[in-house]
Motif scaffolding. Structure first.
Motif, PDB file in Angstrom:
ATOM      1  N   GLY A   1      -5.210   4.157  -7.011  1.00 38.04           N
ATOM      2  CA  GLY A   1      -6.359   3.790  -6.197  1.00 38.04           C
ATOM      3  C   GLY A   1      -5.973   2.876  -5.051  1.00 38.04           C
ATOM      4  O   GLY A   1      -4.805   2.548  -4.848  1.00 38.04           O
ATOM      5  N   PRO A   2      -6.959   2.448  -4.270  1.00 41.75           N
ATOM      6  CA  PRO A   2      -6.689   1.637  -3.073  1.00 41.75           C
ATOM      7  C   PRO A   2      -6.043   0.296  -3.408  1.00 41.75           C
ATOM      8  O   PRO A   2      -6.355  -0.326  -4.418  1.00 41.75           O
ATOM      9  CB  PRO A   2      -8.083   1.429  -2.464  1.00 41.75           C
ATOM     10  N   VAL A   3      -5.144  -0.132  -2.554  1.00 35.46           N
ATOM     11  CA  VAL A   3      -4.540  -1.456  -2.682  1.00 35.46           C
ATOM     12  C   VAL A   3      -4.251  -1.979  -1.287  1.00 35.46           C
ATOM     13  O   VAL A   3      -3.843  -1.221  -0.400  1.00 35.46           O
ATOM     14  CB  VAL A   3      -3.238  -1.408  -3.530  1.00 35.46           C
ATOM     15  N   ALA A   4      -4.489  -3.256  -1.082  1.00 31.00           N
ATOM     16  CA  ALA A   4      -4.216  -3.877   0.204  1.00 31.00           C
ATOM     17  C   ALA A   4      -2.939  -4.697   0.111  1.00 31.00           C
ATOM     18  O   ALA A   4      -2.582  -5.201  -0.964  1.00 31.00           O
ATOM     19  CB  ALA A   4      -5.380  -4.774   0.617  1.00 31.00           C
TER      20      ALA A   4
ATOM     21  N   GLY B   1      -1.699  -2.542   6.414  1.00 28.95           N
ATOM     22  CA  GLY B   1      -1.080  -3.816   6.093  1.00 28.95           C
ATOM     23  C   GLY B   1      -2.062  -4.955   6.104  1.00 28.95           C
ATOM     24  O   GLY B   1      -1.711  -6.088   5.786  1.00 28.95           O
ATOM     25  N   ASP B   2      -3.297  -4.722   6.469  1.00 28.61           N
ATOM     26  CA  ASP B   2      -4.312  -5.766   6.523  1.00 28.61           C
ATOM     27  C   ASP B   2      -4.811  -6.056   5.120  1.00 28.61           C
ATOM     28  O   ASP B   2      -5.338  -5.175   4.434  1.00 28.61           O
ATOM     29  CB  ASP B   2      -5.479  -5.310   7.416  1.00 28.61           C
ATOM     30  N   ALA B   3      -4.679  -7.284   4.672  1.00 34.44           N
ATOM     31  CA  ALA B   3      -5.046  -7.636   3.309  1.00 34.44           C
ATOM     32  C   ALA B   3      -6.543  -7.516   3.075  1.00 34.44           C
ATOM     33  O   ALA B   3      -6.995  -7.553   1.934  1.00 34.44           O
ATOM     34  CB  ALA B   3      -4.582  -9.060   2.984  1.00 34.44           C
ATOM     35  N   ASP B   4      -7.344  -7.396   4.119  1.00 35.96           N
ATOM     36  CA  ASP B   4      -8.789  -7.287   3.955  1.00 35.96           C
ATOM     37  C   ASP B   4      -9.271  -5.844   4.012  1.00 35.96           C
ATOM     38  O   ASP B   4     -10.469  -5.566   3.985  1.00 35.96           O
ATOM     39  CB  ASP B   4      -9.507  -8.089   5.054  1.00 35.96           C
ATOM     40  N   VAL B   5      -8.340  -4.895   4.096  1.00 29.38           N
ATOM     41  CA  VAL B   5      -8.722  -3.495   4.259  1.00 29.38           C
ATOM     42  C   VAL B   5      -8.282  -2.691   3.049  1.00 29.38           C
ATOM     43  O   VAL B   5      -7.116  -2.706   2.672  1.00 29.38           O
ATOM     44  CB  VAL B   5      -8.088  -2.895   5.536  1.00 29.38           C
ATOM     45  N   ASP B   6      -9.243  -1.981   2.430  1.00 34.73           N
ATOM     46  CA  ASP B   6      -8.890  -1.079   1.336  1.00 34.73           C
ATOM     47  C   ASP B   6      -8.240   0.155   1.916  1.00 34.73           C
ATOM     48  O   ASP B   6      -8.560   0.598   3.014  1.00 34.73           O
ATOM     49  CB  ASP B   6     -10.131  -0.679   0.539  1.00 34.73           C
ATOM     50  N   VAL B   7      -7.307   0.725   1.183  1.00 39.38           N
ATOM     51  CA  VAL B   7      -6.583   1.890   1.688  1.00 39.38           C
ATOM     52  C   VAL B   7      -6.687   3.024   0.690  1.00 39.38           C
ATOM     53  O   VAL B   7      -6.921   2.818  -0.496  1.00 39.38           O
ATOM     54  CB  VAL B   7      -5.096   1.548   1.939  1.00 39.38           C
ATOM     55  N   ASP B   8      -6.534   4.237   1.169  1.00 39.57           N
ATOM     56  CA  ASP B   8      -6.567   5.404   0.305  1.00 39.57           C
ATOM     57  C   ASP B   8      -5.237   5.541  -0.410  1.00 39.57           C
ATOM     58  O   ASP B   8      -4.186   5.247   0.133  1.00 39.57           O
ATOM     59  CB  ASP B   8      -6.852   6.665   1.127  1.00 39.57           C
ATOM     60  N   GLY B   9      -5.300   6.049  -1.629  1.00 34.87           N
ATOM     61  CA  GLY B   9      -4.064   6.279  -2.364  1.00 34.87           C
ATOM     62  C   GLY B   9      -3.578   5.028  -3.065  1.00 34.87           C
ATOM     63  O   GLY B   9      -4.098   3.934  -2.878  1.00 34.87           O
ATOM     64  N   GLY B  10      -2.574   5.201  -3.919  1.00 29.32           N
ATOM     65  CA  GLY B  10      -2.028   4.079  -4.652  1.00 29.32           C
ATOM     66  C   GLY B  10      -0.954   3.360  -3.871  1.00 29.32           C
ATOM     67  O   GLY B  10      -0.711   3.616  -2.702  1.00 29.32           O
ATOM     68  N   GLY B  11      -0.298   2.446  -4.519  1.00 31.06           N
ATOM     69  CA  GLY B  11       0.781   1.677  -3.916  1.00 31.06           C
ATOM     70  C   GLY B  11       1.644   1.142  -5.028  1.00 31.06           C
ATOM     71  O   GLY B  11       1.639   1.668  -6.150  1.00 31.06           O
ATOM     72  N   VAL B  12       2.374   0.086  -4.751  1.00 32.46           N
ATOM     73  CA  VAL B  12       3.204  -0.543  -5.776  1.00 32.46           C
ATOM     74  C   VAL B  12       3.017  -2.051  -5.736  1.00 32.46           C
ATOM     75  O   VAL B  12       2.686  -2.631  -4.700  1.00 32.46           O
ATOM     76  CB  VAL B  12       4.706  -0.202  -5.590  1.00 32.46           C
ATOM     77  N   LEU B  13       3.210  -2.662  -6.882  1.00 32.19           N
ATOM     78  CA  LEU B  13       3.203  -4.108  -6.998  1.00 32.19           C
ATOM     79  C   LEU B  13       4.603  -4.529  -7.418  1.00 32.19           C
ATOM     80  O   LEU B  13       5.075  -4.140  -8.488  1.00 32.19           O
ATOM     81  CB  LEU B  13       2.179  -4.567  -8.040  1.00 32.19           C
ATOM     82  N   ALA B  14       5.287  -5.282  -6.556  1.00 29.64           N
ATOM     83  CA  ALA B  14       6.618  -5.788  -6.882  1.00 29.64           C
ATOM     84  C   ALA B  14       6.478  -7.175  -7.500  1.00 29.64           C
ATOM     85  O   ALA B  14       5.812  -8.044  -6.932  1.00 29.64           O
ATOM     86  CB  ALA B  14       7.488  -5.849  -5.633  1.00 29.64           C
ATOM     87  N   VAL B  15       7.081  -7.361  -8.664  1.00 30.84           N
ATOM     88  CA  VAL B  15       7.012  -8.630  -9.386  1.00 30.84           C
ATOM     89  C   VAL B  15       8.411  -9.221  -9.432  1.00 30.84           C
ATOM     90  O   VAL B  15       9.325  -8.639 -10.019  1.00 30.84           O
ATOM     91  CB  VAL B  15       6.464  -8.428 -10.811  1.00 30.84           C
TER      92      VAL B  15
ATOM     93  N   PRO C   1       0.824  -1.208   0.000  1.00 31.78           N
ATOM     94  CA  PRO C   1       0.000   0.000   0.000  1.00 31.78           C
ATOM     95  C   PRO C   1       0.858   1.257   0.000  1.00 31.78           C
ATOM     96  O   PRO C   1       1.997   1.263   0.463  1.00 31.78           O
ATOM     97  CB  PRO C   1      -0.808  -0.109   1.301  1.00 31.78           C
ATOM     98  N   GLY C   2       0.282   2.338  -0.506  1.00 31.93           N
ATOM     99  CA  GLY C   2       0.967   3.610  -0.514  1.00 31.93           C
ATOM    100  C   GLY C   2       0.920   4.277   0.847  1.00 31.93           C
ATOM    101  O   GLY C   2       0.427   3.691   1.821  1.00 31.93           O
ATOM    102  N   PRO C   3       1.417   5.494   0.947  1.00 32.67           N
ATOM    103  CA  PRO C   3       1.406   6.218   2.220  1.00 32.67           C
ATOM    104  C   PRO C   3      -0.003   6.298   2.798  1.00 32.67           C
ATOM    105  O   PRO C   3      -0.964   6.567   2.094  1.00 32.67           O
ATOM    106  CB  PRO C   3       1.913   7.612   1.832  1.00 32.67           C
TER     107      PRO C   3
END
Length: 240
Positions: free
Chosen positions: A81-84, A46-60, A40-42
């Motif tokens: 957008g939101p990412v958990a 860290g809860d995978a069941d909780v949507d968060v405000d702002g974007g984040g990153v996906l590490a592959v 998740p972004g700033p």
């Protein structure tokens, strides 16, 4: 992240770059798997069941199948957008099919049983800088080493040109130190070049954390453990 979670990418370029990265991995191994870590972004949770405000990153994370001293390639994708927070391993081929470049989105496929390498990733913190090698010098060293590898393998008589013999030549070459970056082996630079991270004019940075070494570029990073196993070269060629 659940299997059906649709992730919005920051823009279409993120989708195109991710697709290119996965395509290169699949050239080396058609059955490749990748490990995904959504961060998740700033202000996120860290809860995978909780949507968060702002974007984040996906590490592959992907593994280049280059013998015992395998190199991990890491591509980070900016999300909108939101990412958990989430962590799963999926098929690289299925993930490539799931990339919607035009719609700037991605729906991760069903998880697969992770290969052994996916359980041992480089640390997130504790990295110490080793320097900022000029990309032109790094590419020059890689290309010169590739030519040496081709010449030396061609000089081996056909009846002696076994996989073991070819790998021994590759390991001797790619285990050499990279002159442009003290502390890194040529293997790291070759892997970065093979996966498309070394682009003209882009800044590079080398780091170390314990036994791990890393070479960073704007397009992604490669990481490997410092101790190389005998016979672990870059003698394999991409699948055509």
């Amino acid at each position: 992240m659940t299997v059906q979670t649709r992730l919005a990418l920051a823009d279409q370029r993120e989708g195109a770059d991710l697709a290119a990265f996965l395509g290169r991995l699949l050239r080396f191994d058609r059955a490749a798997a990748v490990r995904l870590q959504a961060v998740p972004g700033p202000g996120g949770a860290g809860d995978a069941d909780v949507d968060v405000d702002g974007g984040g990153v996906l590490a592959v994370f992907g593994r280049l199948p280059l013998g015992g001293a395998a190199v991990l390639a890491v591509r980070t994708v900016r999300l909108a957008g939101p990412v958990a927070a989430a962590d799963l391993t999926v098929s690289a081929g299925q993930l490539l099919e799931a990339v919607d470049e035009a719609g700037a989105a991605l729906t991760p496929p069903a998880p697969v049983t992770g290969p052994s390498w996916a359980g041992l990733l480089p640390p997130r913190s504790g990295w110490q800088p080793l320097g900022r090698p000029p990309v032109d010098r790094v590419v020059g060293e890689v290309l010169a080493a590739v030519e040496e590898f081709k010449r030396r393998t061609a000089e081996v008589p056909d009846h002696h040109r076994t996989r073991q013999a070819v790998d021994a030549i590759a390991d001797e070459i790619w285990s050499r130190p990279l002159a442009a970056a003290e502390g890194l082996p040529l293997r790291a630079a070759h892997a970065a070049h093979a996966i498309g991270f070394l682009r003209p004019g882009t800044p590079l940075a080398a780091h170390r954390a314990g036994p791990w070494l890393r070479l960073d570029a704007p397009a992604g990073s490669v990481a490997l453990r410092a101790a190389a196993a005998p016979g672990a070269g870059l003698g394999l060629s991409p699948l055509r």
